[in-house]
Design a protein around this motif. Structure first.
Motif, PDB file in Angstrom:
ATOM      1  N   ILE A  59      50.020  37.803  30.872  1.00  0.00           N
ATOM      2  CA  ILE A  59      49.801  38.603  32.084  1.00  0.00           C
ATOM      3  C   ILE A  59      50.010  37.692  33.296  1.00  0.00           C
ATOM      4  CG2 ILE A  59      48.186  40.103  33.329  1.00  0.00           C
ATOM      5  CD1 ILE A  59      46.688  40.513  30.673  1.00  0.00           C
ATOM      6  N   PRO A  60      51.196  37.759  33.932  1.00  0.00           N
ATOM      7  CA  PRO A  60      51.385  36.967  35.156  1.00  0.00           C
ATOM      8  C   PRO A  60      50.539  37.631  36.237  1.00  0.00           C
ATOM      9  CG  PRO A  60      53.472  37.903  34.356  1.00  0.00           C
ATOM     10  CD  PRO A  60      52.371  38.606  33.646  1.00  0.00           C
ATOM     11  N   SER A  61      49.780  36.842  36.996  1.00  0.00           N
ATOM     12  CA  SER A  61      48.816  37.500  37.866  1.00  0.00           C
ATOM     13  C   SER A  61      48.622  36.763  39.180  1.00  0.00           C
ATOM     14  CB  SER A  61      47.499  37.590  37.107  1.00  0.00           C
ATOM     15  OG  SER A  61      46.592  38.363  37.817  1.00  0.00           O
ATOM     16  N   LEU A  62      48.466  37.533  40.263  1.00  0.00           N
ATOM     17  CA  LEU A  62      48.132  36.953  41.565  1.00  0.00           C
ATOM     18  C   LEU A  62      46.781  36.268  41.424  1.00  0.00           C
ATOM     19  CD1 LEU A  62      48.824  40.058  43.844  1.00  0.00           C
ATOM     20  CD2 LEU A  62      50.278  38.057  43.629  1.00  0.00           C
ATOM     21  N   ALA A  63      46.646  35.084  42.001  1.00  0.00           N
ATOM     22  CA  ALA A  63      45.411  34.317  41.795  1.00  0.00           C
ATOM     23  C   ALA A  63      44.199  35.031  42.360  1.00  0.00           C
ATOM     24  CB  ALA A  63      45.535  32.943  42.444  1.00  0.00           C
ATOM     25  N   VAL A  64      44.376  35.734  43.494  1.00  0.00           N
ATOM     26  CA  VAL A  64      43.222  36.341  44.154  1.00  0.00           C
ATOM     27  C   VAL A  64      43.147  37.839  43.892  1.00  0.00           C
ATOM     28  CG1 VAL A  64      41.999  36.661  46.321  1.00  0.00           C
ATOM     29  CG2 VAL A  64      43.419  34.648  45.999  1.00  0.00           C
ATOM     30  N   GLY A  65      42.042  38.279  43.354  1.00  0.00           N
ATOM     31  CA  GLY A  65      41.785  39.708  43.235  1.00  0.00           C
ATOM     32  C   GLY A  65      42.180  40.272  41.888  1.00  0.00           C
ATOM     33  N   ARG A  66      43.486  40.436  41.690  1.00  0.00           N
ATOM     34  CA  ARG A  66      43.962  41.063  40.463  1.00  0.00           C
ATOM     35  C   ARG A  66      43.497  40.304  39.226  1.00  0.00           C
ATOM     36  NH1 ARG A  66      43.103  44.130  43.183  1.00  0.00           N
ATOM     37  NH2 ARG A  66      44.051  43.063  44.895  1.00  0.00           N
ATOM     38  N   SER A  67      43.599  38.966  39.232  1.00  0.00           N
ATOM     39  CA  SER A  67      43.193  38.172  38.071  1.00  0.00           C
ATOM     40  C   SER A  67      41.738  38.425  37.713  1.00  0.00           C
ATOM     41  CB  SER A  67      43.347  36.678  38.358  1.00  0.00           C
ATOM     42  OG  SER A  67      44.693  36.377  38.500  1.00  0.00           O
ATOM     43  N   GLN A  68      40.886  38.395  38.750  1.00  0.00           N
ATOM     44  CA  GLN A  68      39.458  38.548  38.483  1.00  0.00           C
ATOM     45  C   GLN A  68      39.172  39.945  37.916  1.00  0.00           C
ATOM     46  OE1 GLN A  68      40.690  37.055  41.307  1.00  0.00           O
ATOM     47  NE2 GLN A  68      40.174  35.070  40.439  1.00  0.00           N
ATOM     48  N   GLU A  69      39.895  40.938  38.432  1.00  0.00           N
ATOM     49  CA  GLU A  69      39.663  42.293  37.953  1.00  0.00           C
ATOM     50  C   GLU A  69      40.100  42.422  36.490  1.00  0.00           C
ATOM     51  OE1 GLU A  69      40.888  45.149  40.786  1.00  0.00           O
ATOM     52  OE2 GLU A  69      39.792  46.748  39.786  1.00  0.00           O
ATOM     53  N   VAL A  70      41.253  41.834  36.161  1.00  0.00           N
ATOM     54  CA  VAL A  70      41.747  41.879  34.789  1.00  0.00           C
ATOM     55  C   VAL A  70      40.783  41.124  33.856  1.00  0.00           C
ATOM     56  CG1 VAL A  70      43.603  41.045  33.283  1.00  0.00           C
ATOM     57  CG2 VAL A  70      44.164  42.254  35.390  1.00  0.00           C
ATOM     58  N   LEU A  71      40.234  40.005  34.338  1.00  0.00           N
ATOM     59  CA  LEU A  71      39.263  39.252  33.528  1.00  0.00           C
ATOM     60  C   LEU A  71      38.034  40.104  33.213  1.00  0.00           C
ATOM     61  CD1 LEU A  71      39.299  35.667  35.118  1.00  0.00           C
ATOM     62  CD2 LEU A  71      40.151  36.332  32.874  1.00  0.00           C
ATOM     63  N   VAL A  72      37.561  40.851  34.231  1.00  0.00           N
ATOM     64  CA  VAL A  72      36.397  41.704  34.008  1.00  0.00           C
ATOM     65  C   VAL A  72      36.726  42.795  32.991  1.00  0.00           C
ATOM     66  CG1 VAL A  72      34.768  43.320  35.081  1.00  0.00           C
ATOM     67  CG2 VAL A  72      35.432  41.248  36.302  1.00  0.00           C
ATOM     68  N   VAL A  73      37.929  43.400  33.111  1.00  0.00           N
ATOM     69  CA  VAL A  73      38.335  44.455  32.171  1.00  0.00           C
ATOM     70  C   VAL A  73      38.354  43.900  30.744  1.00  0.00           C
ATOM     71  CG1 VAL A  73      40.265  45.926  31.434  1.00  0.00           C
ATOM     72  CG2 VAL A  73      39.658  45.790  33.856  1.00  0.00           C
ATOM     73  N   ILE A  74      38.963  42.718  30.574  1.00  0.00           N
ATOM     74  CA  ILE A  74      39.070  42.132  29.232  1.00  0.00           C
ATOM     75  C   ILE A  74      37.685  41.753  28.690  1.00  0.00           C
ATOM     76  CG2 ILE A  74      39.998  40.202  27.882  1.00  0.00           C
ATOM     77  CD1 ILE A  74      42.418  40.203  29.786  1.00  0.00           C
ATOM     78  N   ALA A  75      36.866  41.110  29.552  1.00  0.00           N
ATOM     79  CA  ALA A  75      35.524  40.705  29.111  1.00  0.00           C
ATOM     80  C   ALA A  75      34.715  41.922  28.672  1.00  0.00           C
ATOM     81  CB  ALA A  75      34.797  39.953  30.234  1.00  0.00           C
ATOM     82  N   ASN A  76      34.763  43.008  29.477  1.00  0.00           N
ATOM     83  CA  ASN A  76      34.017  44.219  29.113  1.00  0.00           C
ATOM     84  C   ASN A  76      34.510  44.810  27.804  1.00  0.00           C
ATOM     85  OD1 ASN A  76      32.432  43.977  31.334  1.00  0.00           O
ATOM     86  ND2 ASN A  76      33.509  45.525  32.564  1.00  0.00           N
ATOM     87  N   ALA A  77      35.851  44.865  27.632  1.00  0.00           N
ATOM     88  CA  ALA A  77      36.419  45.452  26.414  1.00  0.00           C
ATOM     89  C   ALA A  77      36.000  44.637  25.188  1.00  0.00           C
ATOM     90  CB  ALA A  77      37.941  45.520  26.520  1.00  0.00           C
ATOM     91  N   MET A  78      35.958  43.311  25.338  1.00  0.00           N
ATOM     92  CA  MET A  78      35.541  42.477  24.210  1.00  0.00           C
ATOM     93  C   MET A  78      34.057  42.662  23.908  1.00  0.00           C
ATOM     94  SD  MET A  78      37.735  38.977  24.563  1.00  0.00           S
ATOM     95  CE  MET A  78      39.507  39.003  24.166  1.00  0.00           C
ATOM     96  N   LYS A  79      33.231  42.748  24.985  1.00  0.00           N
ATOM     97  CA  LYS A  79      31.791  42.949  24.784  1.00  0.00           C
ATOM     98  C   LYS A  79      31.525  44.272  24.069  1.00  0.00           C
ATOM     99  CE  LYS A  79      30.516  40.267  28.845  1.00  0.00           C
ATOM    100  NZ  LYS A  79      30.269  40.362  30.288  1.00  0.00           N
ATOM    101  N   GLN A  80      32.350  45.292  24.403  1.00  0.00           N
ATOM    102  CA  GLN A  80      32.129  46.614  23.810  1.00  0.00           C
ATOM    103  C   GLN A  80      32.874  46.796  22.486  1.00  0.00           C
ATOM    104  OE1 GLN A  80      33.554  49.040  27.005  1.00  0.00           O
ATOM    105  NE2 GLN A  80      31.868  48.449  28.371  1.00  0.00           N
ATOM    106  N   GLY A  81      33.521  45.748  22.013  1.00  0.00           N
ATOM    107  CA  GLY A  81      34.226  45.818  20.736  1.00  0.00           C
ATOM    108  C   GLY A  81      35.543  46.581  20.789  1.00  0.00           C
ATOM    109  N   LYS A  82      36.032  46.886  22.013  1.00  0.00           N
ATOM    110  CA  LYS A  82      37.299  47.615  22.115  1.00  0.00           C
ATOM    111  C   LYS A  82      38.483  46.687  21.912  1.00  0.00           C
ATOM    112  CE  LYS A  82      35.641  51.155  25.286  1.00  0.00           C
ATOM    113  NZ  LYS A  82      35.536  51.466  26.717  1.00  0.00           N
ATOM    114  N   LEU A  83      38.243  45.391  22.070  1.00  0.00           N
ATOM    115  CA  LEU A  83      39.284  44.378  21.833  1.00  0.00           C
ATOM    116  C   LEU A  83      38.701  43.316  20.922  1.00  0.00           C
ATOM    117  CD1 LEU A  83      40.995  43.337  25.228  1.00  0.00           C
ATOM    118  CD2 LEU A  83      42.064  44.476  23.276  1.00  0.00           C
ATOM    119  N   PRO A  84      39.494  42.816  19.953  1.00  0.00           N
ATOM    120  CA  PRO A  84      38.992  41.702  19.145  1.00  0.00           C
ATOM    121  C   PRO A  84      38.836  40.452  20.020  1.00  0.00           C
ATOM    122  CG  PRO A  84      41.305  42.183  18.632  1.00  0.00           C
ATOM    123  CD  PRO A  84      40.847  43.250  19.567  1.00  0.00           C
TER     124      PRO A  84
END
Ligand code: ZN
Ligand code: ZN
Length: 651
Positions: A420-445
């Motif tokens: 995921i190529p990502s702008l350092a400010v904003g988009r990256s942090q949002e994508v990190l939150v999405v991935i972290a949440n999905a992993m916490k909820q078991g939606k992603l391994p």
């Protein structure tokens, strides 16, 4: 503005304020002197306890003189540093990690205390803060130590303290310039489009009155190959740096802040106003820009020392804080919802003569990171608003997050890797939150997530300002969690690791800068990963025409990538997706909704920051729906070109 200033006038204004303060504060306070430091009036006192106990009198004083008043203790009444450190440590030992978290700024009489728990100082009517101030005579300045260490934040803070004497004389010079008599009785207000009109990039607006020349933003154009289109057109209007009274920056993206250091190279010595988070991100992004350009063998029209100068001349403001920036102009910044620290600018000119609101880049919708943009202003006459997505509608954030998780999941399940190529400010942090949440909820391994490039520093800066983030993120930071983190996240150090990551057989997710594949580690990963059809590339931000990212997004199957000084042919066999819904800009419907909701209603709307077709289409929609939006039928809508000027009052 440059005038042969009559000393008598200048002294009158400041002298009157001084007299008023002496009159309002009783002799027990022991006022020794009153200084004008930037927009603040600083009262030095001998008896700080009196001031602390009589806080109300200070508040009413500030209200009466309509100034920001700060109290400091006279040098003669401050404890020695060793003594003060001992007293402070006895109170806050449990709140700091080490001695080095307590730093004294002798020039300003402040003690900077870095702590993971700043709230502790504010509890019980700021008990701890007041105690330290009263007992040591050093004014505490509490700074949040983020859960993630940010080297930039640390070195910036140390630099500012080291340069304290220079900073003090700068603030005094600005203080004198702001607090003087209004010299001209001519009531004109004019704006000139210097960049970012009918285009995206090099945003800059000149606001002029007979008294003041103020620049709003001073960015560069990332997509430009010629110098003429790279910078705002100050050259064409003959604006000299020493004539500028103030620069105001809306947010830290390079198309808004990128060329502020260039102003200092050419002799600007005045203040730059922005939020503190914007200041931190500005330093980081400018340094990264310099490094990237150097590595690519290109050059910039300024040097690292000009970034330091910009930092030293920055005066930070909180949202909602009303500040005099010239004798006839008051500035207030409000949340713009675009990126961390982004601001909408409100200028109140000439005691009710005219009010300008400039949105900068703004998001009128809640995102995972930020609340939506502020929409209530005491008065608005002219609204300058961005129209980047003036003719498009974006998919919802929830749908975009789901789609991102889906694509990642199917790639991992088939044994591939995700880039995921990502702008350092904003988009990256949002994508990190999405991935972290999905992993916490078991939606992603829980596969490894590698974070590369500037992203980690920027994330650290986010955790230093929880009060600017959405409620959910703020709460988790306050409870000492890091919402941008999950156990399987790993920060990449060094390029050999990059090779190992790509060569390993295990699936993983890689988040790297830059977001448009125009440099940065993302390009290195791309080269190595592109030929393998098992891998997936996901774009989460806009791809500007002319960038490598745009070519790949448009489906080109073979691209040329510069490696060192050689050109390498890269075959693109990996799957490529683009998710549009993570934008930090308002789309067409959100702009219209903003116009419907804004209080008070503007008489005139100026559109900027968009391609001509987007702005023209937005203008027509606004005119057509004016009544529905409650704008009144005499509403004027302008789409100026670069170098157009607009008179906002009748001269
Ligand atoms: Zn922006
Ligand atoms: Zn922008």
């Amino acid at each position: 503005m440059v005038v042969n200033r009559g000393i008598r006038f200048i002294d009158d204004v400041r002298e009157n304020i001084r007299l008023e303060i002496f009159r309002k504060l009783p002799p027990e306070a022991g006022v020794t002197r009153i200084e004008f430091e930037g927009p603040e009036v600083v009262v030095y006192v001998r008896n700080v306890s009196f001031i602390i106990e009589n806080e109300e009198s200070l508040k009413s004083l500030a209200k009466a003189i309509k100034k920001r008043v700060v109290v400091r203790v006279d040098e003669s009444r401050r404890l020695s540093e060793t003594e003060a450190r001992r007293v402070i440590l006895s109170k806050v030992k449990h709140l700091v990690e080490s001695d080095s978290d307590i730093v004294f700024d002798e020039v300003l009489g402040e003690v900077v205390i870095k702590t993971a728990n700043p709230q502790a100082f504010m509890e019980g009517d700021r008990k701890l803060f007041k105690e330290i101030f009263a007992e040591t005579g050093w004014r505490p300045k509490i700074i949040r130590k983020p859960p993630l260490k940010s080297t930039i934040l640390e070195s910036e803070l140390n630099y500012i303290i080291r340069q304290s004497p220079i900073r003090l004389s700068f603030l005094r010079a600005v203080g004198e310039r702001i607090h003087r008599e209004v010299l001209f009785k001519d009531n004109y207000v004019r704006i000139t489009a210097l960049g970012g009109f009918m285009e995206v990039g090099r945003s800059a607006i000149l606001v002029e009155t007979a008294e003041s020349k103020i620049l709003l933003d001073f960015g560069l154009n990332p997509g430009s190959s010629t110098l003429k289109n790279f910078a705002p057109r100050v050259d064409a209007v003959g604006l000299k740096p020493e004539e500028i009274d103030a620069v105001v920056v809306t947010h830290a993206h390079l198309d808004h802040v990128g060329l502020v250091p260039y102003l200092f190279k050419y002799g600007y010595e005045g203040p730059v106003y922005m939020t503190q988070a914007t200041r931190d991100l500005m330093v980081l992004l400018e340094k990264d820009l310099i490094e990237l350009t150097r590595r690519e063998g290109r050059s910039l029209p300024f040097e690292p020392k000009h970034v330091q100068e910009a930092l030293l001349h920055t005066i930070t403001l909180r949202y909602g804080e009303v500040t005099d920036i010239t004798p006839d102009t008051r500035l207030t910044l409000y949340n713009a919802g675009h990126i961390l620290g982004s601001a909408i600018v409100h200028l109140h000119i000439g005691n009710g003569l005219h009010n300008i609101v400039y949105t900068g880049d703004f998001k009128y919708d809640k995102t995972l990171l930020l609340d939506k943009a502020h929409n209530k202003f005491p008065r608005v006459d002219t609204l300058i608003i961005e129209g980047t997505y003036g003719n498009t509608e974006q998919p919802s954030r929830e749908a975009s997050a789901e789609r991102l998780v889906e694509i990642i999941k199917s790639t991992i399940e088939s044994g591939g890797k995700v880039l995921i190529p990502s702008l350092a400010v904003g988009r990256s942090q949002e994508v990190l939150v999405v991935i972290a949440n999905a992993m916490k909820q078991g939606k992603l391994p829980s596969v490894p997530v590698y974070i590369d490039g500037m992203i980690n520093e920027v994330t650290a800066i986010h955790t230093a300002y929880p009060e600017l983030l959405s409620k959910e993120l703020r709460d988790s930071i306050y409870s000492s969690e890091n919402p941008f983190f999950y156990d399987s996240f790993e920060v990449v150090a060094g390029s050999t690791t990059r090779y190992e990551i790509v060569e390993s057989k295990d699936p993983c997710i890689i988040l790297a800068t830059s977001g448009m594949l125009n440099g940065g580690p993302a390009v290195e990963y791309f080269r190595m990963m592109a030929p393998n059809p098992q891998n997936t590339l996901i774009f989460v931000n806009y791809q500007v025409e002319g960038t490598l990212g745009r070519k790949v997004r448009d489906g080109v199957k073979e691209v040329h990538v510069l490696v060192g000084d050689k050109i390498e042919v890269v075959k693109v066999a990996m799957k490529v997706y683009s998710i549009e819904g993570f934008s930090g800009h308002s789309d067409r419907n959100q702009v219209l909704k903003y116009l419907r909701d804004i209080e008070t209603k503007p008489k005139r709307i100026v559109l900027n920051h968009g391609e001509p077709s987007a702005l023209e289409s937005l203008k027509n929609t606004i005119l057509r729906k004016g009544k529905e939006l409650g704008l009144g039928h005499s509403i004027e809508v302008y789409v100026p070109r670069v170098l157009d000027s607009l008179a906002l009052t009748t001269a």
